[in-house]
Design an enzyme around this catalytic site. Structure first.
Site, PDB file in Angstrom:
ATOM      1  N   GLY A  22      -4.719   7.164  -1.590  1.00 55.37           N
ATOM      2  CA  GLY A  22      -4.055   6.345  -2.740  1.00 55.37           C
ATOM      3  C   GLY A  22      -5.183   5.773  -3.456  1.00 55.37           C
ATOM      4  N   ASN A  24      -5.244   6.486  -6.869  1.00 57.95           N
ATOM      5  CA  ASN A  24      -4.703   6.426  -8.348  1.00 57.95           C
ATOM      6  C   ASN A  24      -4.437   5.115  -8.910  1.00 57.95           C
ATOM      7  OD1 ASN A  24      -2.110   6.522  -6.513  1.00 57.95           O
ATOM      8  ND2 ASN A  24      -1.192   6.543  -8.558  1.00 57.95           N
ATOM      9  N   GLY A  28      -7.472   1.365  -4.197  1.00 56.23           N
ATOM     10  CA  GLY A  28      -7.929   2.577  -3.837  1.00 56.23           C
ATOM     11  C   GLY A  28      -8.688   3.032  -5.237  1.00 56.23           C
ATOM     12  N   SER A 146      -4.803  -5.582   7.063  1.00 57.77           N
ATOM     13  CA  SER A 146      -4.506  -6.869   6.255  1.00 57.77           C
ATOM     14  C   SER A 146      -4.392  -7.716   7.284  1.00 57.77           C
ATOM     15  CB  SER A 146      -3.059  -6.308   5.815  1.00 57.77           C
ATOM     16  OG  SER A 146      -2.280  -7.486   5.415  1.00 57.77           O
ATOM     17  N   TYR A 172       5.730  -4.135   8.840  1.00 56.40           N
ATOM     18  CA  TYR A 172       4.319  -4.169   8.269  1.00 56.40           C
ATOM     19  C   TYR A 172       3.417  -4.524   9.061  1.00 56.40           C
ATOM     20  CZ  TYR A 172       0.766  -4.810   4.793  1.00 56.40           C
ATOM     21  OH  TYR A 172      -0.451  -4.824   3.976  1.00 56.40           O
TER      22      TYR A 172
END
Length: 305
Positions: A22, A24, A28, A146, A172
């Site tokens: 991740g 991009n 990340g 998280s 999540y």
């Protein structure tokens, strides 16, 4: 520990190979950019290779792009094979990519999207690459969790894929709790081997695209306060970077922002929820993850307990 650990604290990474999922955008991107600037050969493992190429163009150093769709185990296996063909070692694997609060949907393999992407995809990728890391002293697997691992979070072994009911927040929370439990169990398996360490990190509240699926009921009251309490992606990436590069960091440790409530600030050691340290649940989750992904970790990591 210093309260002002920054990217300037990162030692030279020349000769090291880092794979960042991740990479991009957001956390990340900042993680990969900092590692490349310090001399690492960095692989941006991303779903959209065009976006990855644009991200790479904004970085200095040795940066390449590898297609990786964590919602597909076929893609994970293809990416791992390509990385193995291109590299004879991996020093850093940064399991950063993730989704948050998605509407109910499944991955290509039928897993609940958040659990499948955030946990199972990274579990499989790590297992398929780990034998490139085990011979490398100082290699590290860093998985991004998280503070959401504390919110409505549990490992629902009776309904891991949320087929009977669905909560965006609960799903999540399960996926981020799974990230931590995976890290702690992986470190226990790696400890006797002595070369590779597993650590975790969280970014606090960072202004990234990850929150785009936040339910309206949460988005409205948070809208006015978000710009005040969030920090930049560059700051949010610091806990991951510290876990990956600080010579004093140890396997099984968890890094997050050092400010009040771990919302923002420079990175420091933090602790996760009490349930995240439950060894029996960690081991049960590990067994379920191997069964679901079909990935069994190499014998060097699966040291007999």
């Amino acid at each position: 520990m210093s309260a002002t650990w920054t990217t300037a604290s990162i030692a030279g990474q020349h000769g090291r190979v880092a794979v960042v999922t991740g990479a991009n955008t957001g956390l990340g991107y900042e993680t990969a950019k900092a590692l490349a600037e310090r001399g690492a050969s960095v692989v941006l493992a991303v779903r959209d290779v065009e976006k990855g190429a644009r991200a790479a163009a904004g970085m200095t150093g040795d940066v390449t792009v590898q297609a990786l769709d964590l919602t597909s185990l076929d893609s994970v296996r293809t990416a791992a094979a390509a990385l193995r063909a291109r590299h004879d070692r991996i020093d850093l694997l940064i399991n950063n990519a993730g989704v948050m609060y998605t509407p109910k949907q499944t991955t290509r393999d039928g897993f609940e999207m958040q659990f499948g992407t955030n946990h199972l995809g990274h579990f499989a990728l790590t297992g398929l690459l780990l034998d490139l890391m085990l011979p490398v002293p100082g290699s590290r697997v860093v998985t991004v969790s998280s503070t959401g691992h504390r919110i409505q979070a549990a490992i629902h072994f009776d309904d891991l894929q949320w087929e009977r009911s669905y909560s965006r927040v609960g799903a999540y929370g399960q996926s981020k709790l799974a990230n931590l439990m995976f890290t702690y169990e992986l470190q226990r398996r790696l400890a006797a081997y002595g070369t590779t360490a597993a650590l975790a990190a969280h970014p606090g509240l960072s202004g990234t695209e990850l929150a785009r699926n936040t339910p309206a009921a949460l988005r409205i009251p948070l809208g006015w306060i978000t710009p005040v309490v969030t920090q930049t992606p560059a700051m949010g990436a610091l806990p991951t970077l510290r876990a990956a590069t600080d010579p004093a960091a140890l396997g099984g440790q968890y890094y997050g922002p050092g400010g009040r409530y771990e919302v923002k600030g420079h990175p420091r050691l933090v602790t996760s929820s009490a349930q995240s340290y439950d060894i029996a649940v960690q081991q049960r989750l590990w067994a379920a993850s191997e069964e679901l992904t079909g990935v069994t970790f190499p014998s060097g990591a699966a040291i007999a307990r």
